[in-house]
Design an enzyme around this catalytic site. Structure first.
Site: not given
Ligand SMILES: Cc1cc2nc3c(=O)[nH]c(=O)nc-3n(C[C@H](O)[C@H](O)[C@H](O)COP(=O)(O)OP(=O)(O)OC[C@H]3O[C@@H](n4cnc5c(N)ncnc54)[C@H](O)[C@@H]3O)c2cc1C
Length: 387
Positions: A18-19, A92, A204, A283
Site C-alpha cells: 500500500e502506498q 470509513r 445518515y 474500482d
Molecule cells: C461520494 C461517494 C460515496 C460512496 N459511497 C459508497 C457507499 O455508500 N457504499 C459503497 O459500497 N461504495 C461507495 N462508494 C464507492 C467506494 O468508495 C469505492 O468503490 C471503493 O472505495 C473502491 O475501493 P477500492 O479498494 O477498489 O479502491 P480505493 O478505495 O480507491 O483504494 C485503492 C488503494 O490502492 C492504493 N494504491 C493506488 N495505487 C497504488 C500503487 N501504485 N501502489 C500501492 N498502492 C496503491 C491507494 O492508496 C488506496 O489505498 C462511494 C464513492 C463516492 C465517490
C-alpha cells in the site's frame, strides 16, 4: 485488505503493498448493503462492524423543494431477514480499522505500508512486483498479483486497458457533523435521500449515531483526481436556494463548516479484468458512480470470488483469474449501468421530476426493496457463505 483476508482464508500467504505511509481515517461514511456484509461477516468482522455501525430502519426518499416523503424502503429487520445479512452504515475509518485489525491478527498476511507499486513482470514461476518506498526499491514474488489500486489504477494500464476515467460532470461534497448539531429528524436511524434540482443530498448516522454523514452531489465543472479536496461552506450554500430546498435540508447543509469535495468519475466497462497471473478488483476493474452505494460492495464481492477461484485452481492462476473475471463481469456491468441511470433520475427537473415522484409513490418502498433482490441477495461462493 478484504481481498487479502479472503485469500488468507483460502490458504494463501498474502503480501499487501500500500502506498500510504499510514492508514488514516477518511472523514466519511459508507453504506454496506447485505451482499457486502455477508462477505465481511464470513471473514470474521460481524461483531466488530455490527457494534460500530448503525443498522438503518429504512431508506427515506424525499422531494427537496416540498420536503415531502416520496417513499420509505424498509431496511433494518425486514431486510436482514429477507437477505440473511444486515445493512450497515459505517464510518470509513471504522471499516478500515476493523479490516486492519483482522489483517494484523492474521499470520498469513503481511501489510507493507509506504510502498508504491511501479511495475510487475509475469514469468514461468508467477509474477514479480516492484515497488518503491523510503527505503528504496522492493521486489515481491508471488503466484498471482491482485491489483486493488482504485479508480486511477496504474496496473489496469499495465495489463493493456489504458485510457483515463471519465469525469461525470458532478462533484460530491462530504462532511461529518456531531449529531447534536443537527435537527432531531436528521438523527433518525435512516438513510435520507433528498431529490432536488440538479442536485441530491444523502445523510445518515454513523459511529453509533454520534455523527451524521452528509453527502451533497451536484452538477459541477470542477474536477481533479483525489479523495479529499478541502472545500468551504461559503462555496456550497449559494447552490442550495430556499426556492428549491426545504428548511430541514437547508439547515443540515448549513451545519458543517468544513467540507471535503471529490469529483465523480467512471470508466467504460471492460471485457476482461485479468491478464495471465494478474487481475483487477474493485474500482480498478469497474469504477462506478456512487448513486447505488455499491462501489465498495462490489470490491468486497470481488474479494470472495477471486479467492474462491484461486483456491479451486491454485496451480493455474491464469485460469483461476480468467474464471473470476468471467463470473463477475455481467453483475458488475449491471451495477455500473444502474448506478449511472439512478444518477440521471435523481437530478430530473420540472414535469419529469413530478412524474418520477408520482411513479415512486405508486410503486412504494416494499416494491423497491423487492426490486433490489438481485443486488442485495447475492451469495458469495460456498466457502464464504458463513463464518
Ligand atoms: C461520494 C461517494 C460515496 C460512496 N459511497 C459508497 C457507499 O455508500 N457504499 C459503497 O459500497 N461504495 C461507495 N462508494 C464507492 C467506494 O468508495 C469505492 O468503490 C471503493 O472505495 C473502491 O475501493 P477500492 O479498494 O477498489 O479502491 P480505493 O478505495 O480507491 O483504494 C485503492 C488503494 O490502492 C492504493 N494504491 C493506488 N495505487 C497504488 C500503487 N501504485 N501502489 C500501492 N498502492 C496503491 C491507494 O492508496 C488506496 O489505498 C462511494 C464513492 C463516492 C465517490
Amino acid at each position: 485488505m478484504t481481498t487479502a483476508l479472503a485469500l488468507a482464508r483460502s490458504g494463501f500467504r498474502v503480501v499487501v503493498l500500500e502506498q500510504a505511509e499510514r492508514l488514516e481515517e477518511t472523514g466519511a461514511g459508507i453504506q454496506l448493503s447485505p451482499n457486502a456484509t455477508r462477505v465481511l461477516g464470513a471473514l470474521g468482522l460481524r461483531d466488530e462492524l455490527g457494534q460500530r455501525g448503525v443498522a438503518p430502519a429504512a431508506l427515506r426518499v424525499m422531494a427537496a423543494a416540498s420536503g415531502r416523503e416520496i417513499l420509505r424502503m424498509p431496511l433494518g429487520e425486514p431486510a436482514a431477514k429477507r437477505y440473511g445479512a444486515p445493512y450497515w452504515l459505517v464510518h470509513r475509518g471504522d471499516l478500515q480499522a476493523a479490516l486492519a485489525a483482522a489483517v494484523a491478527r492474521n499470520l498469513h498476511i503481511t501489510l507493507k505500508l509506504g510502498l508504491h507499486v511501479d511495475d510487475f513482470v509475469a514469468h514461468a514461476n508467477g509474477v514479480t512486483v516492484s515497488a518503491h518506498g523510503r527505503a528504496g526499491v522492493v521486489d515481491e514474488r508471488g503466484t498471482a498479483l491482485i491489483a486493488a489500486d482504485g479508480l486511477w489504477s496504474a496496473m489496469r494500464a499495465q495489463i493493456g486497458y489504458g485510457g483515463v476515467p471519465r469525469f461525470a460532470g458532478r462533484t460530491a461534497w462530504r462532511a461529518l457533523v456531531p449529531a447534536k448539531d443537527v435537527a432531531p429528524q436528521c438523527r433518525d436511524p435512516l438513510i435520507q435521500l433528498w431529490l432536488g434540482r440538479d442536485a441530491h443530498l444523502v445523510h445518515y448516522p454513523v459511529k453509533g449515531g454520534n455523527l451524521i454523514n452528509i453527502v451533497a452531489i451536484m452538477e459541477d465543472s470542477w474536477n481533479a483526481p483525489g479523495w479529499s479536496e478541502p472545500a468551504a461552506r461559503a462555496d456550497l450554500l449559494p447552490r442550495f436556494s430556499p426556492r428549491h430546498w426545504a428548511p430541514q435540508a437547508l439547515s443540515l447543509v448549513s451545519a458543517p463548516e468544513a467540507w471535503l469535495k471529490w469529483a465523480l468519475y467512471d470508466r467504460r466497462p471492460l471485457l476482461s479484468w485479468s491478464q495471465g497471473p494478474v487481475a483487477l478488483v474493485g474500482d480498478a476493474a469497474h469504477p462506478m458512480l456512487p448513486y447505488l452505494a455499491q462501489g465498495a460492495a462490489m470490491a468486497i464481492e470481488d474479494a470472495a470470488v477471486v479467492a474462491h477461484h484461486l483456491a479451486r485452481m491454485p496451480d493455474d492462476p491464469t485460469a483461476a483469474l480468467r474464471a473470476y473475471s468471467a463470473e463477475r463481469r455481467a453483475r458488475a456491468w449491471r451495477v455500473q449501468r444502474l448506478a449511472a441511470r439512478n444518477g440521471a433520475r435523481y437530478h430530473l427537473t420540472g414535469l419529469r421530476a413530478v412524474a418520477r415522484n408520482a411513479l415512486m409513490r405508486t410503486l412504494g418502498g416494499a416494491w423497491l426493496l423487492r426490486h433490489y433482490d438481485w443486488l442485495y441477495d447475492w451469495r458469495p461462493p460456498h466457502a464464504y457463505s458463513s463464518s
